[in-house]
Scaffold this motif. Sequence first.
Motif, PDB file in Angstrom:
ATOM      1  N   SER A   1       5.571  31.057   2.905  1.00 57.36           N
ATOM      2  CA  SER A   1       4.826  31.701   1.826  1.00 57.36           C
ATOM      3  C   SER A   1       5.627  31.731   0.516  1.00 57.36           C
TER       4      SER A   1
ATOM      5  N   MET B   1      -2.370  22.930   2.459  1.00 59.30           N
ATOM      6  CA  MET B   1      -1.714  22.697   3.753  1.00 59.30           C
ATOM      7  C   MET B   1      -1.181  21.269   3.893  1.00 59.30           C
TER       8      MET B   1
ATOM      9  N   TYR C   1      -1.802  32.909   5.034  1.00 55.67           N
ATOM     10  CA  TYR C   1      -1.163  31.861   5.854  1.00 55.67           C
ATOM     11  C   TYR C   1      -0.726  32.533   7.144  1.00 55.67           C
TER      12      TYR C   1
ATOM     13  N   SER D   1      -3.556  28.442   1.839  1.00 58.31           N
ATOM     14  CA  SER D   1      -3.575  29.872   1.503  1.00 58.31           C
ATOM     15  C   SER D   1      -3.534  30.031  -0.011  1.00 58.31           C
TER      16      SER D   1
ATOM     17  N   PRO E   1       1.878  24.544   7.529  1.00 56.81           N
ATOM     18  CA  PRO E   1       0.908  25.540   7.991  1.00 56.81           C
ATOM     19  C   PRO E   1      -0.323  24.921   8.646  1.00 56.81           C
TER      20      PRO E   1
END
Length: 346
Positions: free
Chosen positions: A106, A120, A20, A35, A31
């Motif tokens: 994260s 996302m 990310y 990820s 984001p």
Amino acid sequence: MEKPNVVTCTAPVNIAVIKYWGKRNEELILPINSSLSVTLHQDQLKTTTTVATSRSFQEDRIWLNGKEEDITHPRLQSCLREIYTLARVFGVEGELSGIARQGSGSACRSMYGGFVQWIMGQKDDGKDSLAQQVEPETHWPELRILVLVVSAERKPVGSTSGMQTSVQTSCLLKHRAESVVPGRMREMIEAVRRKDFAAFAELTMKDSNQFHATCLDTYPPIFYLNRVSQQVISLVHRYNKHYGETRVAYTFDAGPNAVIFTLQQHVPEFVQVVRHFFPPETNGGQFIRGLPVSSVALSEELKQTIGLESTPKGISYIISTKAGPGPCVVEDQHLLGSDGLPKKTV
Ligand code: PMV
């Protein structure tokens, strides 16, 4: 005084294999790409958080590693606001990764164990930007993770400001988010499901390299890798080349430490290779921490094909670990006393 309600929870660290980097909404922490990460085992690395609530407490206060911090920090306020909301629906488990995301992007992937994707999402309010488990920690028991802690001299650029500058200036980052990551996410999920180490390892290394390429494409550029990081990259490629197969992979986040993925059977030899080219201090602390690693002898041929110049003390120590479970509520490790104050300075 009313007896406080005290709850303690431990949470794991996660390492992204599809990174990310970049937000489309700074406030909600949304984001620009999905990820995927591996949650590390809490026997080796974890955070412990205690929350104490009581009607007798006069104000909200927070301590981080024993030091009092500003409770009015906007990210902290976003999380607290949502958690209070949750308290009202007492007894009902909410979707918590959406809250964790608003603390640090994260971090939402640490809400689950094993292999976790952060989708996302598309919505402006972020309601569909959530973490989801791809496979549990029991899925790939042979997978091992080695954290190579590199002795760093400088504090690197933080991820928040680093990714802001990258979003503003790097056209490579835009290309990566729009045209590279969607395909890589699909391939990575497939590689994890099939436990295909070579495919998993290659994607992991390429994605780490592309993330650091977007850092170099940022203007002014950001450098997270140092000389030791670069030597680790060469060492891994030469090691794999020697065996004619991908046995080991590296990945690097916003700093010089290397995270190595490999299979259990290759750990002793690879650790010995690292020790050979980065000889540790003889009487320093333990070089290998965490899961035990047996010692093996290296062949002269292997040392020669790797052929790096030796960098004494380039790596301070190694944490040997594996994939692990998500957050756990614990009964006996409270950090706050019944007065709501820290029990001791950590
Ligand atoms: O969530 P943050 O602000 O700590 O950013 C994390 C960025 C990387 O670690 C470099 C990549 C990732 O996906 O974890």
